[in-house]
Design a protein around this motif. Structure first.
Motif, PDB file in Angstrom:
ATOM      1  N   ALA A 398       0.830  -1.204   0.000  1.00 23.40           N
ATOM      2  CA  ALA A 398       0.000   0.000   0.000  1.00 23.40           C
ATOM      3  C   ALA A 398       0.866   1.256   0.000  1.00 23.40           C
ATOM      4  O   ALA A 398       0.620   2.204  -0.764  1.00 23.40           O
ATOM      5  CB  ALA A 398      -0.932  -0.014   1.210  1.00 23.40           C
ATOM      6  N   ALA A 401       2.472   1.647  -3.358  1.00 19.35           N
ATOM      7  CA  ALA A 401       1.535   2.191  -4.348  1.00 19.35           C
ATOM      8  C   ALA A 401       1.397   3.702  -4.201  1.00 19.35           C
ATOM      9  O   ALA A 401       1.322   4.439  -5.203  1.00 19.35           O
ATOM     10  CB  ALA A 401       0.177   1.509  -4.195  1.00 19.35           C
ATOM     11  N   GLN A 425      -0.877  -3.094  -6.816  1.00 18.18           N
ATOM     12  CA  GLN A 425      -2.308  -3.345  -6.667  1.00 18.18           C
ATOM     13  C   GLN A 425      -2.606  -4.848  -6.767  1.00 18.18           C
ATOM     14  O   GLN A 425      -3.449  -5.378  -6.036  1.00 18.18           O
ATOM     15  CB  GLN A 425      -3.073  -2.567  -7.745  1.00 18.18           C
ATOM     16  CG  GLN A 425      -3.041  -1.059  -7.536  1.00 18.18           C
ATOM     17  CD  GLN A 425      -3.495  -0.279  -8.754  1.00 18.18           C
ATOM     18  OE1 GLN A 425      -3.482  -0.796  -9.886  1.00 18.18           O
ATOM     19  NE2 GLN A 425      -3.888   0.974  -8.546  1.00 18.18           N
ATOM     20  N   TYR A 426      -1.911  -5.512  -7.654  1.00 20.50           N
ATOM     21  CA  TYR A 426      -2.075  -6.962  -7.804  1.00 20.50           C
ATOM     22  C   TYR A 426      -1.656  -7.681  -6.530  1.00 20.50           C
ATOM     23  O   TYR A 426      -2.321  -8.601  -6.059  1.00 20.50           O
ATOM     24  CB  TYR A 426      -1.238  -7.426  -8.992  1.00 20.50           C
ATOM     25  CG  TYR A 426      -1.422  -8.880  -9.367  1.00 20.50           C
ATOM     26  CD1 TYR A 426      -2.473  -9.279 -10.185  1.00 20.50           C
ATOM     27  CD2 TYR A 426      -0.535  -9.846  -8.913  1.00 20.50           C
ATOM     28  CE1 TYR A 426      -2.643 -10.605 -10.536  1.00 20.50           C
ATOM     29  CE2 TYR A 426      -0.687 -11.181  -9.258  1.00 20.50           C
ATOM     30  CZ  TYR A 426      -1.745 -11.561 -10.070  1.00 20.50           C
ATOM     31  OH  TYR A 426      -1.906 -12.875 -10.409  1.00 20.50           O
ATOM     32  N   ASP A 430      -6.114  -6.576  -5.306  1.00 23.00           N
ATOM     33  CA  ASP A 430      -7.117  -5.807  -6.056  1.00 23.00           C
ATOM     34  C   ASP A 430      -6.917  -6.063  -7.544  1.00 23.00           C
ATOM     35  O   ASP A 430      -6.356  -5.251  -8.272  1.00 23.00           O
ATOM     36  CB  ASP A 430      -6.990  -4.318  -5.731  1.00 23.00           C
ATOM     37  CG  ASP A 430      -8.223  -3.526  -6.148  1.00 23.00           C
ATOM     38  OD1 ASP A 430      -8.970  -4.026  -7.031  1.00 23.00           O
ATOM     39  OD2 ASP A 430      -8.439  -2.432  -5.611  1.00 23.00           O
ATOM     40  N   LYS A 433      -8.542  -3.516 -10.205  1.00 26.10           N
ATOM     41  CA  LYS A 433      -7.832  -2.234 -10.308  1.00 26.10           C
ATOM     42  C   LYS A 433      -6.474  -2.422 -10.975  1.00 26.10           C
ATOM     43  O   LYS A 433      -6.049  -1.596 -11.788  1.00 26.10           O
ATOM     44  CB  LYS A 433      -7.667  -1.618  -8.915  1.00 26.10           C
ATOM     45  CG  LYS A 433      -7.092  -0.209  -8.938  1.00 26.10           C
ATOM     46  CD  LYS A 433      -7.017   0.381  -7.534  1.00 26.10           C
ATOM     47  CE  LYS A 433      -8.406   0.731  -7.024  1.00 26.10           C
ATOM     48  NZ  LYS A 433      -8.346   1.463  -5.717  1.00 26.10           N
ATOM     49  N   SER A 434      -5.780  -3.523 -10.645  1.00 21.53           N
ATOM     50  CA  SER A 434      -4.478  -3.801 -11.238  1.00 21.53           C
ATOM     51  C   SER A 434      -4.579  -3.955 -12.748  1.00 21.53           C
ATOM     52  O   SER A 434      -3.807  -3.345 -13.505  1.00 21.53           O
ATOM     53  CB  SER A 434      -3.880  -5.061 -10.622  1.00 21.53           C
ATOM     54  OG  SER A 434      -2.722  -5.471 -11.323  1.00 21.53           O
ATOM     55  N   THR A 437      -5.264  -0.659 -14.424  1.00 20.54           N
ATOM     56  CA  THR A 437      -4.056   0.170 -14.489  1.00 20.54           C
ATOM     57  C   THR A 437      -3.146  -0.303 -15.613  1.00 20.54           C
ATOM     58  O   THR A 437      -2.574   0.510 -16.358  1.00 20.54           O
ATOM     59  CB  THR A 437      -3.309   0.142 -13.153  1.00 20.54           C
ATOM     60  OG1 THR A 437      -4.165   0.596 -12.107  1.00 20.54           O
ATOM     61  CG2 THR A 437      -2.066   1.024 -13.197  1.00 20.54           C
TER      62      THR A 437
END
Length: 592
Positions: A398, A401, A425-426, A430, A433-434, A437
């Motif tokens: 986190a 990111a 994110q992966y 998530d 979201k990944s 992106t």
């Protein structure tokens, strides 16, 4: 550890090239254990095959007595314990109760020898090892062709204080000449070789005992791992001390420098010195990816003398970077710190010093460097990208990111910040979201190969093989515009084809093509080594592991490569010494 500033291009993306090679090994662990004694590489803590060692619960017992105890599962110990030896064992090896082979004329001698052996066993159980050894000696004098007498005497020698390791080796040599597959003699000799710090010989014997025992006894896996660790560490230290510094592969270096945003070339003074002009040539060679030439030129520039502080700081930054890449960590740190002394707040040098601290295992000092860099120039996007990299390898996804996002907000033209954001994110789970992106990054950078390559890695991690191969093919096609191209997407494609279709031939062709382009690509060499193991092509695997050792940049990387190399070489030696077991071993590997 691997360098931090490689961007997504070497080992920071998830699943990374290193992780995927490790996963390959893990998925085929049984076959690889059987083929080479090598299992998962993670953190250089490698699990290897088992072999037979002293059994604490049957110490001092004959084979018949030990067998009865095992059937009853009493786990009882001998009446007395010897003092611990340096390997932590509290009891001596088991004695054997073999019946001597006799013919009519030898019956009397055999009975006499058996009497001495019985008395020797009693003395051994009483921990009177000196007297027991003398009794076994008398048994040998009467009946010199019984391997058990030599092995039992070796058991006495190994339990003496101090142990008589050379005598153990000599007696086990005699026993093994009479019975080459005598497990306890192999293990005792291995223990003695370990005590003598003859690591390769110890590994050879532990390996042989393990395979002869059909991998059934897991208790001595620790012995094999311990010997491999000692052997690899010793050899790695010797190699590092003797070898000349050398640059790693083009793929590795280009990934490292790609992790920093390009900066304008410095403006030379009005009357530049020879060193000033040479420095400019060094930086131009760096821009052209002519790394060997750039290294030579920056060394010359510093020797000739750079006339102004900012230029000298730039030269030291570049030379320190090359030293970091060649594994000269302390020298790299000295150059980078001098660079900052000349130009306080030189953020790129501060970021690279942070990498040095991480290489030395000191994240607290690394973060202090990042803080100092932010204090000097909070608008430098490279600071946040590389701080994100450190957080990423610490599994602080986190926070990583957040730093990648800040880096992209300051400069949205840098592809790696956006790739690493998708990867973080992966890692956080998530997936939606990944992937979003990644798709956005693919649209933003249509002419860059990296988004396709690392998006392919995530697809591969999800088992979406066909889509992954399509992305790798796209990356390969885009890389053809470069000279030379980055070859990681070729290696990725090879692994994908193997995992998807079990097509070892296609995987090998991809790796060989990668090595044709970049002969020092570590990922291709490591993958070919593992593919050779999967096919039980042990000599080929040995060659690849030797090459991997040559390419290793740092001591930890070298230890890891040598661990595989020596484990595999030990099996080659086994096949040479016991050719009758080769077919059986290959059958076990095929079924794995």
């Amino acid at each position: 550890m691997a360098p931090l500033n490689t961007g997504a291009a070497v080992d920071s993306a998830a699943p990374s090239m290193l992780e995927r090679v490790q996963d390959f090994v893990s998925e085929h662990k049984k076959a690889i254990i059987i083929a080479t004694a090598a299992a998962v590489v993670a953190s250089a803590g490698v699990a290897y095959y088992a072999s037979t060692s002293a059994s604490a619960s049957t110490s001092g017992k004959t084979d018949d007595e030990a067998s009865k105890l095992k059937k009853k599962k009493t786990g009882s110990r001998g009446a007395k314990k010897s003092s611990k030896d340096k390997k932590g064992s509290t009891d001596g090896p088991i004695l054997e109760e073999r019946k001597p082979k006799t013919d009519g004329s030898a019956t009397t001698r055999a009975k006499i020898a058996a009497t001495f052996k019985t008395k020797g066993n009693a003395a051994y159980q009483a921990r009177d090892f000196t007297n027991a050894a003398e009794l076994y000696t008398r048994a040998i004098q009467v009946s010199p062709r019984e391997p058990v007498f030599y092995s039992n005497r070796a058991a006495c020698y190994i339990n003496m204080t101090p142990p008589k390791y050379q005598e153990v080796v000599d007696d086990c040599d005699s026993a093994l000449k009479l019975d080459p597959k005598y497990l306890k003699a192999l293990n005792r000799r291995a223990m003695a070789f370990e005590g003598l710090e003859k690591w390769e010989e110890a590994l050879r014997d532990f390996t042989a005992a393990t395979i002869i025992d059909r991998f059934q006894n897991q208790s001595t896996a620790n012995s094999v791992e311990r010997v491999l660790k000692s052997l690899s560490a010793q050899k790695a230290k010797e190699i590092i001390e003797k070898r000349e510094p050398r640059l790693p592969s083009y793929t590795f270096i280009s990934a490292y420098f790609a992790a920093f945003r390009p900066r304008a070339l410095p403006t030379l003074p009005e009357n530049p010195s020879q060193g000033d002009q040479t420095l400019l040539l060094a930086l131009q060679a760096l821009e052209a990816s002519d790394y060997a030439h750039s290294l030579t030129l920056v060394n010359e520039a510093i020797e000739q003398g750079v006339s102004w502080d900012a230029g000298r700081a730039e030269a030291l930054n570049l030379r320190g970077t090359f030293k970091f890449l060649t594994g000269e960590i302390s020298a790299a740190k000295a150059d980078l710190e001098e660079s900052v002394r000349l130009v306080p707040g030189f953020t790129q040098s501060l970021v690279k010093i942070a990498s040095v601290h991480m290489e030395q295992g000191d994240p607290q000092k690394a973060f202090k460097c990042f803080d100092e860099a932010v204090e000097s120039n909070s608008k430098d996007p490279d600071i946040y990208y590389h701080r994100g990299q450190v957080l990423f390898i610490m599994n602080e996804y986190a926070d990583a990111a957040t730093n990648y996002t800040t880096s992209s907000e300051l400069d949205d033209t840098f592809v790696f910040s956006q790739i690493q954001l998708a990867v973080a994110q992966y890692k956080m789970g998530d997936l939606a979201k990944s992937m979003a992106t990644f798709r956005r990054t693919l649209r933003t950078f249509p002419n860059r190969s990296e988004p396709s390559n690392y998006y392919g890695e995530l697809l591969l991690d999800q088992g979406r093989f066909e889509e992954a191969v399509e992305k790798f093919d796209k990356a390969i096609e885009l890389e053809k515009a470069k000279s030379p191209p980055n070859v990681l997407s070729l290696v990725n494609k090879g692994l994908a084809l193997y995992q998807w279709k079990q097509d070892i031939g296609a995987a090998e062709r991809c790796c060989h093509e990668a090595l044709r382009i970049d002969p020092e690509c570590e990922a291709a060499v490591a993958t070919l080594a593992q593919l050779s193991l999967q096919q039980a092509k042990i000599p080929e695997a040995v060659k690849m592991f030797e090459r991997q050792s040559e390419l290793a940049r740092s001591e930890p990387e070298l230890v890891n490569a040598l661990t595989y190399q020596y484990a595999t070489a030990a099996q080659v030696q086994f096949l040479h010494d016991y050719p009758d077991m080769a077919a059986q071993l290959n059958q076990i590997a095929t079924r794995a």
